[in-house]
Scaffold this motif. Structure first.
Motif, mmCIF file in Angstrom:
data_model
loop_
_atom_site.group_PDB
_atom_site.id
_atom_site.type_symbol
_atom_site.label_atom_id
_atom_site.label_comp_id
_atom_site.label_asym_id
_atom_site.label_seq_id
_atom_site.Cartn_x
_atom_site.Cartn_y
_atom_site.Cartn_z
ATOM 1 N N LEU A 270 0.906 -1.447 -0.105
ATOM 2 C CA LEU A 270 0.061 -0.019 -0.100
ATOM 3 C C LEU A 270 0.890 1.321 -0.120
ATOM 4 N N GLN A 271 1.855 1.163 0.773
ATOM 5 C CA GLN A 271 3.028 2.472 0.897
ATOM 6 C C GLN A 271 3.334 2.752 -0.447
ATOM 7 N N TYR A 272 3.906 1.582 -1.208
ATOM 8 C CA TYR A 272 4.334 2.120 -2.526
ATOM 9 C C TYR A 272 3.513 1.651 -3.956
ATOM 10 N N SER A 273 2.176 1.378 -3.288
ATOM 11 C CA SER A 273 1.264 0.868 -4.350
ATOM 12 C C SER A 273 1.736 0.222 -5.401
ATOM 13 N N SER A 380 -23.914 -1.949 6.911
ATOM 14 C CA SER A 380 -23.131 -3.529 7.069
ATOM 15 C C SER A 380 -22.158 -3.709 7.961
ATOM 16 N N ARG A 381 -21.801 -4.798 8.432
ATOM 17 C CA ARG A 381 -20.695 -5.225 8.878
ATOM 18 C C ARG A 381 -19.600 -5.574 8.035
ATOM 19 N N ALA A 382 -19.079 -4.590 7.385
ATOM 20 C CA ALA A 382 -17.973 -4.464 6.286
ATOM 21 C C ALA A 382 -16.775 -5.477 6.644
ATOM 22 N N MET A 383 -16.305 -5.537 7.773
ATOM 23 C CA MET A 383 -15.032 -6.278 7.996
ATOM 24 C C MET A 383 -14.848 -6.414 9.493
ATOM 25 N N SER A 384 -14.067 -7.216 10.131
ATOM 26 C CA SER A 384 -13.866 -7.345 11.585
ATOM 27 C C SER A 384 -13.145 -5.974 11.920
ATOM 28 N N SER A 385 -13.067 -5.966 13.370
ATOM 29 C CA SER A 385 -12.555 -4.892 13.996
ATOM 30 C C SER A 385 -10.796 -4.796 13.808
ATOM 31 N N SER A 386 -10.638 -6.239 13.694
ATOM 32 C CA SER A 386 -9.051 -6.332 13.786
ATOM 33 C C SER A 386 -8.546 -6.076 12.148
ATOM 34 N N THR A 387 -9.293 -6.428 11.030
ATOM 35 C CA THR A 387 -9.153 -5.993 9.914
ATOM 36 C C THR A 387 -9.026 -4.562 9.642
ATOM 37 N N ALA A 388 -9.731 -3.732 10.330
ATOM 38 C CA ALA A 388 -10.125 -2.494 10.055
ATOM 39 C C ALA A 388 -8.874 -1.669 10.764
ATOM 40 N N SER A 389 -8.372 -2.251 11.855
ATOM 41 C CA SER A 389 -7.487 -1.692 12.544
ATOM 42 C C SER A 389 -6.172 -1.490 12.014
ATOM 43 N N GLN A 390 -5.819 -2.986 11.372
ATOM 44 C CA GLN A 390 -4.693 -3.373 10.512
ATOM 45 C C GLN A 390 -4.600 -2.366 9.489
ATOM 46 N N LEU A 391 -5.681 -1.959 8.714
ATOM 47 C CA LEU A 391 -5.758 -1.277 7.229
ATOM 48 C C LEU A 391 -5.646 0.255 7.817
ATOM 49 N N ARG A 392 -6.064 0.445 8.928
ATOM 50 C CA ARG A 392 -5.862 2.005 9.291
ATOM 51 C C ARG A 392 -4.412 2.359 9.794
ATOM 52 N N SER A 393 -3.817 1.163 10.113
ATOM 53 C CA SER A 393 -2.464 1.264 10.539
ATOM 54 C C SER A 393 -1.582 1.524 9.104
ATOM 55 N N ALA A 394 -1.991 0.333 8.379
ATOM 56 C CA ALA A 394 -1.214 0.495 6.968
ATOM 57 C C ALA A 394 -1.379 1.867 6.173
ATOM 58 N N MET A 395 -2.665 2.402 6.330
ATOM 59 C CA MET A 395 -3.049 3.715 5.704
ATOM 60 C C MET A 395 -2.241 4.858 6.231
#
Length: 483
Positions: A270-273, A380-395
């Motif tokens: 994600l960082q380097y796309s 909707s429940r689009a994804m788990s809280s764990s997945t969301a947390s990891q994606l926020r960190s990566a973003m």
């Protein structure tokens, strides 16, 4: 009475009875449908017989009414019409109504039965009109519109916790007040807008779909984490560089040859796309799993109303493996509205729960009493809280030291994903620039933003999501958070 005269009398009586029956049918059975017929001039006369109610932004009206000298005694006026046109729509004595002006017409023109008091029930006179209070943040809306400037594009900002739409802007825009009346000047203004090749009356934030490009990689990453294909955003992926598209002799490469994309983690990709990583990831998951994740985030919903209906964002079906690979980087036939991509970011920001976006906070009667109020509701429940947390960190990594550094805000946590989407036959046209982001101020305030720049006038080599769309997103996030 002779026989011919008797027959003529009976026939005449039958004609009179038929006429009476038809008149009764018209006046009673069909009265309501005739009253509501768009071609009945009395409808417009009644509709514009008094001042209309207002559409409010931040507690202040952005609409008004002005007296005229014609049969239609009042016409609609607009404050900062171009700024708020994607929100209000238009109300024209000649060309009808759209968007909030149309969907809340009964409240705004006083014909809603809930507005009628005893006097109106007895006299059948129009009740005092009500108002429509929007969720729009005037500061965020202004930042979005001014950030787009002379570019062609759109911005949507959402409060992730409630689904409130805080900004809904598009350029070029139009002033609905220029054709609100029925004069020759109004007709001339309307005709000019219809002929304008830049389509200023197109609501690009809601009704225009674009290939989302690399911004869609967030959806693929969510699918991979939810499926268990990879356990975390810091686990190395099995991704060659270059990556040969399945069933072809075409090698996919990355924008930067020096980017560390081979077997990169999701965070680094994600960082380097890294196109190669997400193309391979989509193939490994299969289009069915990617489609299921996209649907949870709002894709393929043809009835998304906020209450203005949004165009359907599409994740295609029936693809072969190489097409699936291209879809993993938001290309092939993947399309999304700016609203849709703001929803993706909002779901990640809110711990995986996607709230239904809405534009109207409440409607009120002529005395300010509430008629309807929109209550926040989960889409909707689009994804788990764990997945969301990891994606926020990566973003946040993308913004701190990746392609999205232009969106950094001191003292505020900002996460984002850039996108530069190809379009045109054989990628012949200039690409679209995307920036999808969220920001949190540490005090419970959040905002999710999507920016799509369709045409900036910049040279092809200068077009990028981080360079063109990132600074716009930054200004909107700052305004929404009051930074």
């Amino acid at each position: 009475m002779n026989k011919p005269l008797r027959h003529a009398s009976v026939f005449s009586l039958l004609l009179v009875l038929a006429l009476l029956i038809w008149a009764t049918w018209i006046q009673v059975a069909r009265a309501h449908s005739l009253d509501d017929n768009a071609h009945n001039p009395r409808m417009a006369i009644k509709e514009y017989s008094g001042p209309l109610g207002d559409i409010l932004v931040g507690g202040k009206p952005v609409t008004g009414s002005a007296a005229t000298s014609g049969d239609l005694k009042y016409k609609r006026t607009y404050t900062d019409g171009e700024l708020y046109a994607p929100v209000t729509g238009y109300a024209s004595q000649t060309y009808g109504t759209t968007q909030l002006e149309a969907l809340n017409r009964g409240v705004l023109d006083g014909s809603d039965s809930r507005l009628a008091g005893p006097d109106q029930l007895l006299t059948r006179q129009r009740a005092k009109a009500g108002d429509v209070l929007t969720t729009i943040d005037p500061a965020a809306q202004k930042a979005a519109y001014e950030g787009l400037g002379s570019k062609t594009g759109a911005v949507v900002a959402i409060d992730p916790k409630t689904g409130k739409v805080l900004a809904l802007a598009g350029t070029p825009s139009y002033d609905p007040g220029t054709f609100a009346g029925s004069s020759a000047a109004d007709q001339k203004a309307w005709n000019a807008l219809q002929k304008d090749e830049k389509q200023p009356m197109l609501n690009r934030a809601l009704r225009q779909t674009y290939p989302p490009g690399s911004a869609f990689k967030l959806v693929v990453a969510a699918a991979a984490l939810e499926d268990g294909l990879y356990g975390s955003v810091d686990e190395p992926t099995k991704s060659p560089d270059p990556y040969r598209l399945p069933g072809t002799v075409t090698d996919m490469t990355n924008e930067s040859a020096s980017a560390p994309c081979k077997n990169a983690t999701i965070r680094t990709a994600l960082q380097y796309s890294c196109n190669t990583v997400f193309a391979k990831m989509a193939v490994d998951l299969g289009q069915t799993k990617v489609a299921a994740q996209a649907k949870k985030l709002g894709f393929d919903d043809s009835k998304l109303d906020i209450p203005v209906r949004a165009a359907k964002s599409v994740y295609p079906s029936g693809m072969d493996a190489s097409q699936t690979a291209l879809s993993g980087m938001g290309q092939f036939d993947v399309t999304a509205t700016p609203l849709q991509m703001a929803m993706v970011s909002a779901a990640i920001a809110d711990g995986g729960t996607l709230m239904k976006p809405y534009l109207v906070d409440r409607t009120t009667d002529g005395s300010g009493g509430t008629l309807d109020r929109t209550e926040p509701a989960a889409y909707s429940r689009a994804m788990s809280s764990s997945t969301a947390s990891q994606l926020r960190s990566a973003m946040t990594t993308v913004v701190e030291r990746g392609t999205g550094t232009s969106a950094q805000i001191p003292g505020v946590t900002v996460g984002g994903k850039t996108g530069t989407a190809q379009h045109g036959e054989n990628n012949s046209a200039n690409p679209y620039a995307w920036f999808v982001s969220y920001a949190a101020d540490g005090q419970g305030h959040q905002v999710a933003v999507a920016v799509a720049v369709e045409d900036s006038g910049a040279a092809r080599a200068d077009i990028s999501g981080g360079g063109l769309a990132g600074p716009i997103a930054k200004s909107v996030m700052k305004a929404a958070l009051g930074v």
